[in-house]
Write an enzyme that holds these catalytic residues in place. Structure first.
Site, PDB file in Angstrom:
ATOM      1  N   GLY A  36       0.994  -1.543  -0.356  1.00  0.00           N
ATOM      2  CA  GLY A  36      -0.192   0.178   0.183  1.00  0.00           C
ATOM      3  C   GLY A  36       1.190   1.174  -0.047  1.00  0.00           C
TER       4      GLY A  36
ATOM      5  N   THR B 185      -7.326   2.154   5.605  1.00  0.00           N
ATOM      6  CA  THR B 185      -8.688   2.120   5.406  1.00  0.00           C
ATOM      7  C   THR B 185      -8.270   0.773   3.935  1.00  0.00           C
ATOM      8  OG1 THR B 185      -8.659   3.916   3.749  1.00  0.00           O
ATOM      9  CG2 THR B 185      -9.922   3.984   5.322  1.00  0.00           C
TER      10      THR B 185
ATOM     11  N   ASP C  79       3.013   2.528   2.445  1.00  0.00           N
ATOM     12  CA  ASP C  79       4.283   2.449   2.894  1.00  0.00           C
ATOM     13  C   ASP C  79       5.057   1.962   2.303  1.00  0.00           C
ATOM     14  OD1 ASP C  79       6.263   2.142   5.049  1.00  0.00           O
ATOM     15  OD2 ASP C  79       4.864   0.611   5.989  1.00  0.00           O
TER      16      ASP C  79
END
Ligand code: AR6
Length: 174
Positions: free
Chosen positions: A33, A125, A35
């Site tokens: 994601g 999310t 990161d």
């Protein structure tokens, strides 16, 4: 003076602000994601700084809701603020408060560094499964209770898709 609050669609690694917030995990050693995108685009200096933080400050990992700053490496930002959002466990386990802490502590760390602008992803999310509508309500609280009154002048929320941005617009305050 009231801060400028904006919602954008796009890749958070491309946004030129003083501080970019990373939706990290407690190891601070990277992941998928946001990161993964931040470490890929920012280069190895970010991981090196995270390793130093683990050694010197958080040998057991960064607790959920806390935030720390590193260099932004090659990103068009000055700092990356790494925070750890809560994993969604059904909403009965203090997830709301921990998500609010992740936003508020990231903001506080940026303010302490003297940042004037900050960009947030939709923390928790993605991989962590926090429902977007409920997260939007928390972001609304963060805006009203913290972001609107400064000291940062620009607070950006960066969504991966227009649909995500709309969910947050429908449930947030802007
Ligand atoms: N720019 C903006 N938003 C993005 C980007 C991007 N480049 N990439 C994803 N999103 P996630 P989490 C959106 O999973 O839920 C990692 O492995 C995405 O659509 O990045 O807090 C960490 O290492 C979603 O709406 O973060 C942790 O282990 C939002 O950003 C774990 O995932 C957050 O999704 C953290 O999970």
């Amino acid at each position: 003076m009231s801060a400028q609050i904006e919602a954008l669609t796009g890749d958070i690694t491309k946004i030129a602000v003083d501080a970019v917030v990373n939706a990290a995990n407690r190891t601070l050693m990277g992941g998928g994601g946001v990161d993964g995108a931040i470490h890929r685009a920012g280069g190895p200096a970010i991981l090196e700084a995270c390793e130093a933080i683990r050694r010197e400050q958080f040998p057991d990992g960064l607790p959920t809701g806390e935030a720390v700053a590193t260099t932004a490496g090659n990103l068009p930002a000055r700092w990356v603020i790494h925070t750890v959002g809560p994993v969604w466990h059904g909403g009965g386990k203090t997830e709301d408060g921990l998500l609010l802490n992740a936003y508020a502590n990231s903001y506080r760390v940026a303010a302490e560094l003297g940042a004037k602008s900050i960009a947030f992803p939709a923390i928790s999310t993605g991989v962590y499964g926090f429902p977007k509508e409920r997260a939007a309500g928390i972001v609304g609280r963060f805006i009203r209770e913290t972001a609107l009154s400064g000291p940062l002048e620009r607070v950006l929320f960066v969504f991966f898709s227009a649909a995500d941005r709309q969910v947050f617009r429908d449930h947030g305050v802007w």
